[in-house]
Design a protein around this motif. Structure first.
Motif, short mmCIF file in Angstrom:
data_model
loop_
_atom_site.label_atom_id
_atom_site.label_comp_id
_atom_site.label_asym_id
_atom_site.label_seq_id
_atom_site.Cartn_x
_atom_site.Cartn_y
_atom_site.Cartn_z
N UNK A 30 -0.20 -68.85 -47.14
CA UNK A 30 1.21 -69.13 -46.90
C UNK A 30 2.11 -68.57 -47.99
N UNK A 31 1.66 -68.66 -49.24
CA UNK A 31 2.45 -68.11 -50.35
C UNK A 31 2.57 -66.59 -50.24
N UNK A 32 1.44 -65.93 -49.97
CA UNK A 32 1.49 -64.48 -49.81
C UNK A 32 2.34 -64.08 -48.60
N UNK A 33 2.26 -64.84 -47.52
CA UNK A 33 3.06 -64.55 -46.34
C UNK A 33 4.55 -64.74 -46.60
N UNK A 34 4.90 -65.79 -47.37
CA UNK A 34 6.31 -66.01 -47.70
C UNK A 34 6.87 -64.88 -48.56
N UNK A 35 6.10 -64.45 -49.54
CA UNK A 35 6.55 -63.34 -50.39
C UNK A 35 6.65 -62.05 -49.58
N UNK A 36 5.70 -61.84 -48.68
CA UNK A 36 5.74 -60.64 -47.82
C UNK A 36 6.95 -60.66 -46.89
N UNK A 37 7.27 -61.82 -46.33
CA UNK A 37 8.44 -61.93 -45.46
C UNK A 37 9.73 -61.67 -46.24
N UNK A 38 9.82 -62.22 -47.44
CA UNK A 38 10.99 -61.98 -48.28
C UNK A 38 11.13 -60.49 -48.59
N UNK A 39 10.02 -59.81 -48.89
CA UNK A 39 10.07 -58.38 -49.21
C UNK A 39 10.53 -57.56 -48.00
N UNK A 40 10.04 -57.89 -46.82
CA UNK A 40 10.44 -57.15 -45.62
C UNK A 40 11.92 -57.34 -45.34
N UNK A 41 12.40 -58.58 -45.45
CA UNK A 41 13.82 -58.83 -45.19
C UNK A 41 14.69 -58.16 -46.26
N UNK A 42 14.22 -58.16 -47.51
CA UNK A 42 14.98 -57.52 -48.58
C UNK A 42 15.10 -56.02 -48.34
N UNK A 43 13.99 -55.39 -47.97
CA UNK A 43 14.03 -53.94 -47.74
C UNK A 43 14.82 -53.58 -46.48
N UNK A 74 19.99 -52.54 -42.91
CA UNK A 74 20.08 -52.14 -41.50
C UNK A 74 21.06 -53.08 -40.79
N UNK A 75 22.10 -52.54 -40.14
CA UNK A 75 23.11 -53.41 -39.51
C UNK A 75 22.54 -54.35 -38.46
N UNK A 76 21.57 -53.92 -37.70
CA UNK A 76 21.00 -54.79 -36.66
C UNK A 76 20.30 -56.00 -37.28
N UNK A 77 19.61 -55.78 -38.38
CA UNK A 77 18.94 -56.89 -39.08
C UNK A 77 20.00 -57.83 -39.66
N UNK A 78 21.09 -57.27 -40.16
CA UNK A 78 22.15 -58.11 -40.71
C UNK A 78 22.75 -59.02 -39.64
N UNK A 79 23.03 -58.44 -38.46
CA UNK A 79 23.66 -59.23 -37.38
C UNK A 79 22.70 -60.24 -36.78
N UNK A 80 21.48 -59.82 -36.48
CA UNK A 80 20.57 -60.68 -35.73
C UNK A 80 19.83 -61.71 -36.58
N UNK A 81 19.61 -61.41 -37.84
CA UNK A 81 18.79 -62.31 -38.67
C UNK A 81 19.58 -62.90 -39.84
N UNK A 82 20.13 -62.03 -40.66
CA UNK A 82 20.67 -62.48 -41.94
C UNK A 82 21.97 -63.27 -41.81
#
Length: 94
Positions: free
Chosen positions: A48-61, A65-73
């Motif tokens: 779970x810890x590795x998955x959380x860090x991986x998810x944070x890294x993917x969202x940070x990178x 992207x405008x689509x990621x900003x609108x739909x997720x962030x």
């Protein structure tokens, strides 16, 4: 044939203080395919810890992207307003 030693019967066999005691009994250790519940808990926490860090890294990178900003962030509470990009009417070519 080998003769037994005459000293064997006089002394008790050596018993290590670090070995298992006769008063204690062995207990069954419940497991799932050889994994104990303690090991599964540690594995789940680590994964779970590795998955959380991986998810944070993917969202940070992908945050540029405008689509990621609108739909997720923009839907994240307290920080979603940071990703709202409003263009003034003077900069709109249409």
């Amino acid at each position: 044939m080998v003769a037994q030693s005459p000293f064997t019967g006089r002394y008790p066999a050596y018993k290590s203080p670090y070995g298992p005691k006769r008063t204690t009994r062995y207990h069954y250790q419940p497991n799932i395919a050889g994994w104990t519940f303690k090991q599964l808990g540690r594995l789940g926490f680590t994964a779970g810890a590795f998955g959380g860090v991986g998810l944070f890294a993917v969202i940070y990178y992908a945050s540029g992207i405008p689509r990621v900003q609108r739909d997720i962030l923009q839907k994240i509470p307290f920080v979603g307003g940071y990703f709202v990009k409003e263009i003034p009417a003077s900069d709109n070519p249409f």
